[in-house]
Scaffold this motif. Structure first.
Motif, PDB file in Angstrom:
ATOM      1  N   PHE A  59       0.826  -1.200   0.000  1.00  0.00           N
ATOM      2  CA  PHE A  59       0.000   0.000   0.000  1.00  0.00           C
ATOM      3  C   PHE A  59       0.864   1.254   0.000  1.00  0.00           C
ATOM      4  O   PHE A  59       0.613   2.196  -0.757  1.00  0.00           O
ATOM      5  CB  PHE A  59      -0.937  -0.013   1.210  1.00  0.00           C
ATOM      6  N   MET A  60       1.896   1.289   0.835  1.00  0.00           N
ATOM      7  CA  MET A  60       2.755   2.464   0.914  1.00  0.00           C
ATOM      8  C   MET A  60       3.536   2.673  -0.380  1.00  0.00           C
ATOM      9  O   MET A  60       3.662   3.810  -0.852  1.00  0.00           O
ATOM     10  CB  MET A  60       3.718   2.338   2.094  1.00  0.00           C
ATOM     11  N   ALA A  61       4.048   1.608  -0.976  1.00  0.00           N
ATOM     12  CA  ALA A  61       4.747   1.733  -2.251  1.00  0.00           C
ATOM     13  C   ALA A  61       3.791   2.247  -3.329  1.00  0.00           C
ATOM     14  O   ALA A  61       4.156   3.096  -4.148  1.00  0.00           O
ATOM     15  CB  ALA A  61       5.349   0.394  -2.657  1.00  0.00           C
ATOM     16  N   GLY A  62       2.570   1.745  -3.322  1.00  0.00           N
ATOM     17  CA  GLY A  62       1.578   2.202  -4.290  1.00  0.00           C
ATOM     18  C   GLY A  62       1.242   3.663  -4.135  1.00  0.00           C
ATOM     19  O   GLY A  62       1.128   4.397  -5.117  1.00  0.00           O
ATOM     20  N   VAL A  63       1.085   4.117  -2.887  1.00  0.00           N
ATOM     21  CA  VAL A  63       0.775   5.530  -2.648  1.00  0.00           C
ATOM     22  C   VAL A  63       1.928   6.418  -3.104  1.00  0.00           C
ATOM     23  O   VAL A  63       1.716   7.451  -3.761  1.00  0.00           O
ATOM     24  CB  VAL A  63       0.448   5.767  -1.152  1.00  0.00           C
ATOM     25  N   LEU A  64       3.168   6.025  -2.784  1.00  0.00           N
ATOM     26  CA  LEU A  64       4.322   6.832  -3.190  1.00  0.00           C
ATOM     27  C   LEU A  64       4.459   6.904  -4.708  1.00  0.00           C
ATOM     28  O   LEU A  64       4.715   7.975  -5.279  1.00  0.00           O
ATOM     29  CB  LEU A  64       5.602   6.273  -2.564  1.00  0.00           C
ATOM     30  N   ILE A  65       4.292   5.773  -5.380  1.00  0.00           N
ATOM     31  CA  ILE A  65       4.413   5.762  -6.834  1.00  0.00           C
ATOM     32  C   ILE A  65       3.257   6.531  -7.476  1.00  0.00           C
ATOM     33  O   ILE A  65       3.448   7.262  -8.462  1.00  0.00           O
ATOM     34  CB  ILE A  65       4.505   4.314  -7.350  1.00  0.00           C
ATOM     35  N   LEU A  66       2.060   6.417  -6.917  1.00  0.00           N
ATOM     36  CA  LEU A  66       0.909   7.176  -7.417  1.00  0.00           C
ATOM     37  C   LEU A  66       1.151   8.676  -7.284  1.00  0.00           C
ATOM     38  O   LEU A  66       0.914   9.441  -8.233  1.00  0.00           O
ATOM     39  CB  LEU A  66      -0.350   6.772  -6.660  1.00  0.00           C
ATOM     40  N   LEU A  67       1.631   9.117  -6.123  1.00  0.00           N
ATOM     41  CA  LEU A  67       1.896  10.539  -5.925  1.00  0.00           C
ATOM     42  C   LEU A  67       3.031  11.040  -6.823  1.00  0.00           C
ATOM     43  O   LEU A  67       2.990  12.171  -7.315  1.00  0.00           O
ATOM     44  CB  LEU A  67       2.216  10.815  -4.455  1.00  0.00           C
ATOM     45  N   LEU A  68       4.026  10.210  -7.047  1.00  0.00           N
ATOM     46  CA  LEU A  68       5.101  10.583  -7.968  1.00  0.00           C
ATOM     47  C   LEU A  68       4.572  10.734  -9.389  1.00  0.00           C
ATOM     48  O   LEU A  68       4.952  11.662 -10.112  1.00  0.00           O
ATOM     49  CB  LEU A  68       6.222   9.540  -7.916  1.00  0.00           C
ATOM     50  N   GLY A  69       3.667   9.855  -9.781  1.00  0.00           N
ATOM     51  CA  GLY A  69       3.056   9.966 -11.099  1.00  0.00           C
ATOM     52  C   GLY A  69       2.214  11.218 -11.235  1.00  0.00           C
ATOM     53  O   GLY A  69       2.234  11.884 -12.274  1.00  0.00           O
ATOM     54  N   ILE A  70       1.469  11.570 -10.176  1.00  0.00           N
ATOM     55  CA  ILE A  70       0.689  12.804 -10.202  1.00  0.00           C
ATOM     56  C   ILE A  70       1.616  14.010 -10.296  1.00  0.00           C
ATOM     57  O   ILE A  70       1.327  14.983 -11.012  1.00  0.00           O
ATOM     58  CB  ILE A  70      -0.220  12.880  -8.955  1.00  0.00           C
ATOM     59  N   GLN A  71       2.750  13.952  -9.619  1.00  0.00           N
ATOM     60  CA  GLN A  71       3.732  15.041  -9.697  1.00  0.00           C
ATOM     61  C   GLN A  71       4.261  15.194 -11.117  1.00  0.00           C
ATOM     62  O   GLN A  71       4.378  16.304 -11.628  1.00  0.00           O
ATOM     63  CB  GLN A  71       4.888  14.762  -8.731  1.00  0.00           C
ATOM     64  N   PHE A  72       4.571  14.086 -11.772  1.00  0.00           N
ATOM     65  CA  PHE A  72       5.057  14.160 -13.154  1.00  0.00           C
ATOM     66  C   PHE A  72       3.977  14.671 -14.097  1.00  0.00           C
ATOM     67  O   PHE A  72       4.276  15.302 -15.098  1.00  0.00           O
ATOM     68  CB  PHE A  72       5.558  12.796 -13.634  1.00  0.00           C
ATOM     69  N   ARG A  73       2.710  14.390 -13.807  1.00  0.00           N
ATOM     70  CA  ARG A  73       1.619  14.901 -14.642  1.00  0.00           C
ATOM     71  C   ARG A  73       1.397  16.394 -14.416  1.00  0.00           C
ATOM     72  O   ARG A  73       1.011  17.116 -15.320  1.00  0.00           O
ATOM     73  CB  ARG A  73       0.313  14.147 -14.364  1.00  0.00           C
ATOM     74  N   ALA A  74       1.609  16.879 -13.190  1.00  0.00           N
ATOM     75  CA  ALA A  74       1.320  18.265 -12.848  1.00  0.00           C
ATOM     76  C   ALA A  74       2.423  19.229 -13.291  1.00  0.00           C
ATOM     77  O   ALA A  74       2.150  20.386 -13.586  1.00  0.00           O
ATOM     78  CB  ALA A  74       1.102  18.399 -11.344  1.00  0.00           C
ATOM     79  N   VAL A  75       3.664  18.756 -13.339  1.00  0.00           N
ATOM     80  CA  VAL A  75       4.797  19.626 -13.649  1.00  0.00           C
ATOM     81  C   VAL A  75       5.192  19.432 -15.104  1.00  0.00           C
ATOM     82  O   VAL A  75       5.343  18.304 -15.575  1.00  0.00           O
ATOM     83  CB  VAL A  75       5.990  19.304 -12.712  1.00  0.00           C
ATOM     84  N   ASP A  76       5.363  20.552 -15.795  1.00  0.00           N
ATOM     85  CA  ASP A  76       5.737  20.491 -17.208  1.00  0.00           C
ATOM     86  C   ASP A  76       7.248  20.338 -17.370  1.00  0.00           C
ATOM     87  O   ASP A  76       7.711  19.528 -18.164  1.00  0.00           O
ATOM     88  CB  ASP A  76       5.258  21.754 -17.923  1.00  0.00           C
ATOM     89  N   THR A  77       8.025  21.104 -16.598  1.00  0.00           N
ATOM     90  CA  THR A  77       9.475  21.108 -16.740  1.00  0.00           C
ATOM     91  C   THR A  77      10.123  21.228 -15.363  1.00  0.00           C
ATOM     92  O   THR A  77       9.676  22.004 -14.536  1.00  0.00           O
ATOM     93  CB  THR A  77       9.935  22.293 -17.608  1.00  0.00           C
ATOM     94  N   PHE A  78      11.183  20.464 -15.147  1.00  0.00           N
ATOM     95  CA  PHE A  78      11.986  20.580 -13.934  1.00  0.00           C
ATOM     96  C   PHE A  78      13.251  21.360 -14.284  1.00  0.00           C
ATOM     97  O   PHE A  78      13.924  21.044 -15.268  1.00  0.00           O
ATOM     98  CB  PHE A  78      12.391  19.203 -13.397  1.00  0.00           C
TER      99      PHE A  78
END
Length: 100
Positions: free
Chosen positions: A9-28
């Motif tokens: 569950f914790m790995a899934g939440v972290l990977i899900l949030l990382l994916g949302i971060q990549f979707r929300a940010v255009d450029t680093f």
């Protein structure tokens, strides 16, 4: 070591949030220190070093300032991480509770 329900569950939440971060940010935009680190690694990978290891800092300092590097992740990466995280969360819910 085998993962239990909470770890999935914790790995899934972290990977899900990382994916949302990549979707929300255009450029680093990397800072100067990480840009120099990346430039050193890429240059070392592209061409083998002929100079000694002691002269490497002087070669980098002599090259001048480097512009901050911009990284634009592909759109599919965010969706892939969101889907993998979602699958891990759903898988964790199908497992039995630890200690029960």
């Amino acid at each position: 070591m085998e993962f239990n329900r909470n770890q999935y569950f914790m790995a899934g939440v972290l990977i899900l949030l990382l994916g949302i971060q990549f979707r929300a940010v255009d450029t680093f935009v990397l800072n100067e220190r990480s840009t120099q680190f990346l430039a050193q690694r890429v240059n070392a990978w592209r061409q083998p070093q002929m100079a000694s290891a002691g002269s490497l800092p002087t070669m980098v300092a002599a090259s001048g300032p480097i512009a901050n590097h911009r990284m634009k992740p592909p759109k599919w990466l965010g969706w892939a991480l969101v889907s993998v995280g979602s699958v891990l969360i759903l898988h964790s819910l199908s497992l039995k509770k630890p200690g029960g």
